[in-house]
Design a protein around this motif. Structure first.
Motif, PDB file in Angstrom:
ATOM      1  N   LYS A   4       0.850  -1.188  -0.079  1.00  0.00           N
ATOM      2  CA  LYS A   4      -0.047   0.079  -0.010  1.00  0.00           C
ATOM      3  C   LYS A   4       0.999   1.168   0.049  1.00  0.00           C
ATOM      4  CE  LYS A   4      -3.936  -2.102   2.141  1.00  0.00           C
ATOM      5  NZ  LYS A   4      -3.793  -3.402   1.903  1.00  0.00           N
ATOM      6  N   LEU A   5       1.772   1.528  -0.990  1.00  0.00           N
ATOM      7  CA  LEU A   5       2.846   2.508  -1.112  1.00  0.00           C
ATOM      8  C   LEU A   5       2.420   3.541  -1.960  1.00  0.00           C
ATOM      9  CD1 LEU A   5       6.064   0.173  -1.164  1.00  0.00           C
ATOM     10  CD2 LEU A   5       5.130   1.269   0.932  1.00  0.00           C
ATOM     11  N   PRO A   6       2.484   4.826  -1.870  1.00  0.00           N
ATOM     12  CA  PRO A   6       2.156   5.725  -2.647  1.00  0.00           C
ATOM     13  C   PRO A   6       3.290   5.687  -3.902  1.00  0.00           C
ATOM     14  CG  PRO A   6       3.248   6.793  -0.824  1.00  0.00           C
ATOM     15  CD  PRO A   6       2.937   5.374  -0.504  1.00  0.00           C
ATOM     16  N   ILE A   7       3.089   6.094  -5.308  1.00  0.00           N
ATOM     17  CA  ILE A   7       3.901   6.175  -6.244  1.00  0.00           C
ATOM     18  C   ILE A   7       3.882   7.553  -6.635  1.00  0.00           C
ATOM     19  CG2 ILE A   7       4.394   5.325  -8.460  1.00  0.00           C
ATOM     20  CD1 ILE A   7       2.635   2.825  -8.008  1.00  0.00           C
ATOM     21  N   TYR A   8       5.261   8.062  -7.093  1.00  0.00           N
ATOM     22  CA  TYR A   8       5.272   9.545  -7.252  1.00  0.00           C
ATOM     23  C   TYR A   8       6.197   9.392  -8.877  1.00  0.00           C
ATOM     24  CZ  TYR A   8       4.408  10.661  -2.436  1.00  0.00           C
ATOM     25  OH  TYR A   8       3.821  10.631  -1.353  1.00  0.00           O
ATOM     26  N   GLU A  63      -5.613   6.774  -4.784  1.00  0.00           N
ATOM     27  CA  GLU A  63      -5.420   7.196  -3.533  1.00  0.00           C
ATOM     28  C   GLU A  63      -3.670   7.145  -3.370  1.00  0.00           C
ATOM     29  OE1 GLU A  63      -7.379   3.365  -1.836  1.00  0.00           O
ATOM     30  OE2 GLU A  63      -7.628   4.800  -3.477  1.00  0.00           O
ATOM     31  N   GLN A  64      -3.250   6.166  -4.181  1.00  0.00           N
ATOM     32  CA  GLN A  64      -1.729   5.709  -4.214  1.00  0.00           C
ATOM     33  C   GLN A  64      -0.900   6.408  -5.226  1.00  0.00           C
ATOM     34  OE1 GLN A  64      -2.745   1.274  -2.664  1.00  0.00           O
ATOM     35  NE2 GLN A  64      -0.599   1.739  -3.393  1.00  0.00           N
ATOM     36  N   LYS A  65      -1.723   7.267  -6.185  1.00  0.00           N
ATOM     37  CA  LYS A  65      -1.052   7.667  -7.066  1.00  0.00           C
ATOM     38  C   LYS A  65      -0.875   9.381  -6.976  1.00  0.00           C
ATOM     39  CE  LYS A  65      -3.505   5.017 -10.679  1.00  0.00           C
ATOM     40  NZ  LYS A  65      -4.555   5.085 -11.921  1.00  0.00           N
ATOM     41  N   PHE A  66       0.340   9.595  -7.146  1.00  0.00           N
ATOM     42  CA  PHE A  66       0.713  11.199  -6.826  1.00  0.00           C
ATOM     43  C   PHE A  66       1.818  11.709  -7.893  1.00  0.00           C
ATOM     44  CE2 PHE A  66      -0.236   9.163  -2.879  1.00  0.00           C
ATOM     45  CZ  PHE A  66      -0.938  10.342  -1.946  1.00  0.00           C
ATOM     46  N   HIS A  67       1.486  12.977  -8.347  1.00  0.00           N
ATOM     47  CA  HIS A  67       2.252  13.566  -9.234  1.00  0.00           C
ATOM     48  C   HIS A  67       3.511  14.334  -8.607  1.00  0.00           C
ATOM     49  CE1 HIS A  67      -1.189  12.507 -11.636  1.00  0.00           C
ATOM     50  NE2 HIS A  67      -0.274  12.910 -12.693  1.00  0.00           N
TER      51      HIS A  67
END
Length: 264
Positions: free
Chosen positions: A75-79, A98-102
């Motif tokens: 359950k890790l965010p990805i940047y 909710e794990q997708k970040f720019h």
């Protein structure tokens, strides 16, 4: 409170780098299978469950193969930047929104007590970028997967206490090797990879008078050897007046075995 790094895997078969402080744990790329990535963490006596996020440099499979697997399992965010997201999204499998970040190119983003500065490189991907990490007065720069080291990159990374720096191929081995000319031309081009000689010359223009660790990274299995890369960089830097082993320490990286977790 120190900034620490381990090059988990580096080479044509897969690339991943782990960076931590006492407060934050970040993974840069995950270019091996999920199982092999977990084995790399076991070798440095850590778990991916500690991670605060995965930073992606570009969409090539040797950098993202295990990203989706690790992100879902832990359950890790990805940047990643917008164009990289577009290029890699289908290949990652389903990632919860909710794990997708720019994280766009040319931006500095804070992760707890680490400031991460992104910068563009010249490589045949959608929008490849790499990172400089700042923490408590220490600085780590990662520069791989680029056809050349621009003046802008030299300026951004100058003064780093540690580098993970591309030394992809020996020019003679590549020219005489088995690759078809189209592949050789790609590697040698401005959107390909940095050679041992070019790595050494670029480093000689970046390094300061302060002590520094240099990890020679992304070595080609077919067109390079650890000893050759190290010797080439060693000789060139010594010719430029750098004391190897004292002021400048050179380290090998490996496709399958992580480097020890070391303070920057």
């Amino acid at each position: 409170m120190s900034l620490r790094v381990s090059v988990l895997a580096s080479g044509s078969t897969g690339n991943s780098i782990y960076v931590e402080t006492d407060d934050q744990c970040l993974l840069i790329d995950a270019g091996l299978s999920g199982k092999k990535m977990e084995q790399c963490f076991e070798q440095i006596k850590l778990s991916p469950s500690k991670l605060n996020g995965i930073l992606v440099t570009h969409e090539h499979s040797d950098h993202v193969k295990g990203v989706g697997i690790l992100a879902r399992k832990y359950k890790l965010p990805i940047y990643a930047n917008t164009r990289t997201w577009k290029a890699m999204e289908n290949g990652l499998g389903k990632i919860p929104v909710e794990q997708k970040f720019h994280f766009e190119t040319g931006v500095t983003k804070s992760f707890g007590n680490i400031d991460v500065e992104s910068f563009g490189v010249s490589h045949d991907a959608a929008e490849p970028m790499f990172f400089t990490f700042h923490h408590n007065g220490r600085k780590l720069s990662i520069v791989t997967d680029t056809g050349y080291v621009s003046e802008r990159i030299k300026g951004i990374t100058k003064g780093s206490n540690s580098f993970v720096f591309e030394s992809n191929h020996d020019m003679d081995m590549l020219r005489m090797g088995k690759y078809p000319w189209s592949v050789k031309r790609r590697i040698l081009g401005d959107e390909g990879h940095v050679s041992n000689v070019d790595a050494a010359i670029a480093l000689s223009e970046i390094l300061t008078d302060d002590p520094v660790n240099v990890y020679l990274a992304h070595l080609s299995l077919d067109n390079n050897m650890k000893e050759l890369a190290r010797m080439t960089v060693h000789q060139t830097l010594e010719e430029k007046g750098y004391e190897i082993g004292k002021r400048v320490k050179l380290f090998d990286t490996d496709p399958f075995n992580p480097t020890p977790l070391t303070a920057v």
